[in-house]
Design an enzyme around this catalytic site. Structure first.
Site, PDB file in Angstrom:
ATOM      1  N   HIS A 214       0.778  -1.290   0.032  1.00  0.00           N
ATOM      2  CA  HIS A 214       0.005   0.156  -0.096  1.00  0.00           C
ATOM      3  C   HIS A 214       0.732   1.425   0.132  1.00  0.00           C
ATOM      4  O   HIS A 214       0.411   2.211  -0.006  1.00  0.00           O
ATOM      5  CB  HIS A 214      -0.904   0.080   1.278  1.00  0.00           C
ATOM      6  CG  HIS A 214      -0.238   0.408   2.552  1.00  0.00           C
ATOM      7  ND1 HIS A 214       0.499  -0.510   3.239  1.00  0.00           N
ATOM      8  CD2 HIS A 214      -0.290   1.597   3.327  1.00  0.00           C
ATOM      9  CE1 HIS A 214       0.897  -0.186   4.357  1.00  0.00           C
ATOM     10  NE2 HIS A 214       0.473   1.288   4.317  1.00  0.00           N
TER      11      HIS A 214
HETATM   12  C1  UD1 Z   1      -2.184   5.247   5.805  1.00  0.00           C
HETATM   13  C2  UD1 Z   1      -0.881   5.897   6.513  1.00  0.00           C
HETATM   14  C3  UD1 Z   1       0.211   4.637   6.644  1.00  0.00           C
HETATM   15  C4  UD1 Z   1      -0.339   3.431   7.020  1.00  0.00           C
HETATM   16  C5  UD1 Z   1      -1.464   3.056   6.360  1.00  0.00           C
HETATM   17  C6  UD1 Z   1      -2.367   1.932   6.693  1.00  0.00           C
HETATM   18  C7  UD1 Z   1      -0.404   8.174   6.753  1.00  0.00           C
HETATM   19  C8  UD1 Z   1       0.658   9.218   6.043  1.00  0.00           C
HETATM   20  N1  UD1 Z   1      -0.298   6.884   6.065  1.00  0.00           N
HETATM   21  O1  UD1 Z   1      -1.799   5.263   4.693  1.00  0.00           O
HETATM   22  O2  UD1 Z   1       1.414   4.856   7.649  1.00  0.00           O
HETATM   23  O3  UD1 Z   1       0.483   2.394   6.695  1.00  0.00           O
HETATM   24  O4  UD1 Z   1      -2.238   4.158   6.522  1.00  0.00           O
HETATM   25  O5  UD1 Z   1      -3.260   1.485   5.748  1.00  0.00           O
HETATM   26  O6  UD1 Z   1      -0.981   8.445   7.539  1.00  0.00           O
HETATM   27  N2  UD1 Z   1      -9.201   4.711   1.562  1.00  0.00           N
HETATM   28  C9  UD1 Z   1     -10.259   4.152   1.463  1.00  0.00           C
HETATM   29  N3  UD1 Z   1     -10.900   3.745   2.559  1.00  0.00           N
HETATM   30  C10 UD1 Z   1     -10.445   4.023   3.865  1.00  0.00           C
HETATM   31  C11 UD1 Z   1      -9.032   4.555   3.914  1.00  0.00           C
HETATM   32  C12 UD1 Z   1      -8.551   5.012   2.723  1.00  0.00           C
HETATM   33  O7  UD1 Z   1     -10.789   3.910   0.374  1.00  0.00           O
HETATM   34  O8  UD1 Z   1     -10.881   3.496   4.877  1.00  0.00           O
HETATM   35  C13 UD1 Z   1      -8.385   4.954   0.388  1.00  0.00           C
HETATM   36  C14 UD1 Z   1      -8.558   6.418  -0.179  1.00  0.00           C
HETATM   37  O9  UD1 Z   1      -8.773   6.189  -1.540  1.00  0.00           O
HETATM   38  C15 UD1 Z   1      -7.442   7.268   0.236  1.00  0.00           C
HETATM   39  C16 UD1 Z   1      -6.348   6.401  -0.048  1.00  0.00           C
HETATM   40  O10 UD1 Z   1      -7.115   4.969   0.564  1.00  0.00           O
HETATM   41  O11 UD1 Z   1      -7.243   8.279  -0.514  1.00  0.00           O
HETATM   42  C17 UD1 Z   1      -5.117   6.253   1.134  1.00  0.00           C
HETATM   43  O12 UD1 Z   1      -5.655   6.446   2.398  1.00  0.00           O
HETATM   44  P1  UD1 Z   1      -4.789   7.353   3.551  1.00  0.00           P
HETATM   45  O13 UD1 Z   1      -5.264   7.180   4.979  1.00  0.00           O
HETATM   46  O14 UD1 Z   1      -4.753   8.588   3.096  1.00  0.00           O
HETATM   47  O15 UD1 Z   1      -3.458   6.859   3.522  1.00  0.00           O
HETATM   48  P2  UD1 Z   1      -2.894   5.132   3.733  1.00  0.00           P
HETATM   49  O16 UD1 Z   1      -2.504   4.833   2.237  1.00  0.00           O
HETATM   50  O17 UD1 Z   1      -3.967   4.244   4.135  1.00  0.00           O
END
Ligand code: UD1
Length: 395
Positions: A214
């Protein structure tokens, strides 16, 4: 001691759960000194990324959910800060406790410190040395301004001291994520995930590997992601792979048009099986029976070490070097040939080189709560009295 515990995203939930449990036990069995308040920032919000973990870990419904959702780093961090400031002004806690290295961790730390509220950071002092990683920025800044730094190993203590953090703020307590792993192994064993994925053959479990990916550095770059997929495809000719897929990664697969690498079922002859993100118990059970784990996650490197499953980390660095020196982890980077070479070596290696890191014994949360209890209410109050201006401001 009124404590706000902050959880925002998937890897936070298994770190907060044992601390909340230890606080409750302290209140019940010793002295009723803690008033815990659970705040979910809502950084992760899908059922599979959030509520399913609350269910498996038996976490109570958060007292507050800021529901910030996804966004750019600035948007997400800013929204958490704005929402969390109001929470602090309402509850006026004696301490804020944050875990890990996500955007919510840093956002809540800055907000609390600007209101002169002491912060405890759990999983402090981890360093990858890679300032391109958003998490490395979050770690360093959080540690720099926190008051109580709880570490998982002695290398983290060294990192903090090298950065000029005073020794009396640092407490080596062990690993709360491993507390949760030990606590849930029994329940995870009841998971039906191996049946659902057709990984059983009579009483035997078919050999398989697990993938998670991820990191933006891996999945947000077409060339890198494609090269990793080619390596996985090659490996899957030897060992079928199960890929519980993060929403970010699912999105990228679609936009890059590389879904053809992945299938839905072993029964159809697919060699890389993609699934939705799994619950804590399903994922733990799957990993416990895997022949190998290929990942770019931080926490999974630690869990794989304790489960004694070989782990290939598809990154150029790790903030958890103890998983290499004492655990089952091996850094292989993201080039196809190195991933395949790492896989072949890992499959040949015999078990037995594993040494459980010091204090990864299931008691880390108890140690944290013991230390917090020792930081008497008086001391926290005296900290506030030193800054009467700020206290008046938010009262
Ligand atoms: C975040 C953390 C990372 C951790 C990871 C675990 C930061 C900078 N990153 O990254 O350290 O390892 O979580 O998963 O805080 N999305 C969904 N549903 C959700 C959550 C996210 O669809 O419930 C999708 C969205 O498109 C979003 C993308 O995932 O834009 C990224 O989510 P985000 O929370 O920004 O970062 P992670 O990559 O999950």
């Amino acid at each position: 001691m009124k404590i706000i515990l902050v959880a925002g995203a998937r890897p936070n939930f298994m770190k907060i759960a044992p601390i909340l449990g230890a606080i409750k036990r302290f209140n019940q069995n010793r002295e009723r000194i803690f008033e815990p308040i659970l705040v979910h920032t809502g950084q992760h919000y899908d059922f599979e990324m959030s509520q399913s973990f609350f269910n498996d870990l038996n976490l109570p419904k958060p007292d507050i959910n800021l529901e910030v959702g996804s966004g750019s780093h600035a948007e997400q961090t800013g929204k958490v800060m704005i929402g969390f400031e109001k929470v602090l002004q309402t509850f006026m806690p004696d301490l804020v406790l944050v875990v890990g290295d996500i955007n919510s961790t840093l956002a809540c730390t800055i907000t609390a410190k600007k209101l002169k509220i002491p912060v405890a950071h759990v999983e402090s002092g981890l360093r990858s040395g890679d300032m391109e990683m958003p998490e490395e920025i979050n770690r360093k800044l959080t540690d720099f301004i926190s008051d109580y730094l709880f570490t998982t190993d002695l290398k983290a203590n060294e990192n903090l001291k090298r950065e000029g953090i005073s020794e009396e703020k640092i407490f080596f307590v062990g690993n709360v994520m491993i507390d949760t792993l030990y606590h849930h192994l029994g329940k995870a064993a009841l998971s039906q995930i191996l049946n659902h994925l057709d990984l059983r053959e009579g009483l035997e479990i078919k050999p398989f590997g697990v993938i998670t990916l991820h990191r933006p550095s891996n999945v947000d770059h077409f060339q890198t992601f494609r090269e990793i997929c080619e390596a996985l495809s090659e490996i899957s000719k030897t060992l079928p792979l199960i890929f519980p897929c993060h929403p970010r990664t699912q999105e990228r697969m679609k936009s890059y048009g590389i879904e053809h690498f992945f299938g839905k079922s072993l029964l159809h002859g697919d060699r890389i099986i993609i699934t939705s993100p799994l619950s804590y118990h399903d994922f733990l059970n799957l990993n416990a029976h895997a022949k190998i784990i290929l990942t770019d996650s931080g926490g999974i490197q630690e869990e794989a070490s304790i489960l004694q499953v070989p782990c290939l980390t598809l990154r150029e660095n790790t903030e958890r070097p103890i998983t290499i020196s004492q655990g089952t982890n091996c850094l292989v980077g993201t080039q196809k040939e190195n991933i395949i070479k790492g896989f072949n070596l890992a499959m040949e290696r015999k078990k037995g080189s594993f040494h459980k890191p010091e204090k990864w014994d299931g008691e880390a949360a108890e140690r944290i709560v013991e230390i917090l209890a020792g930081i008497s209410k008086n001391k926290v109050h005296s900290l506030k009295e030193e800054q009467p201006f700020a206290v008046q401001n938010w009262m």
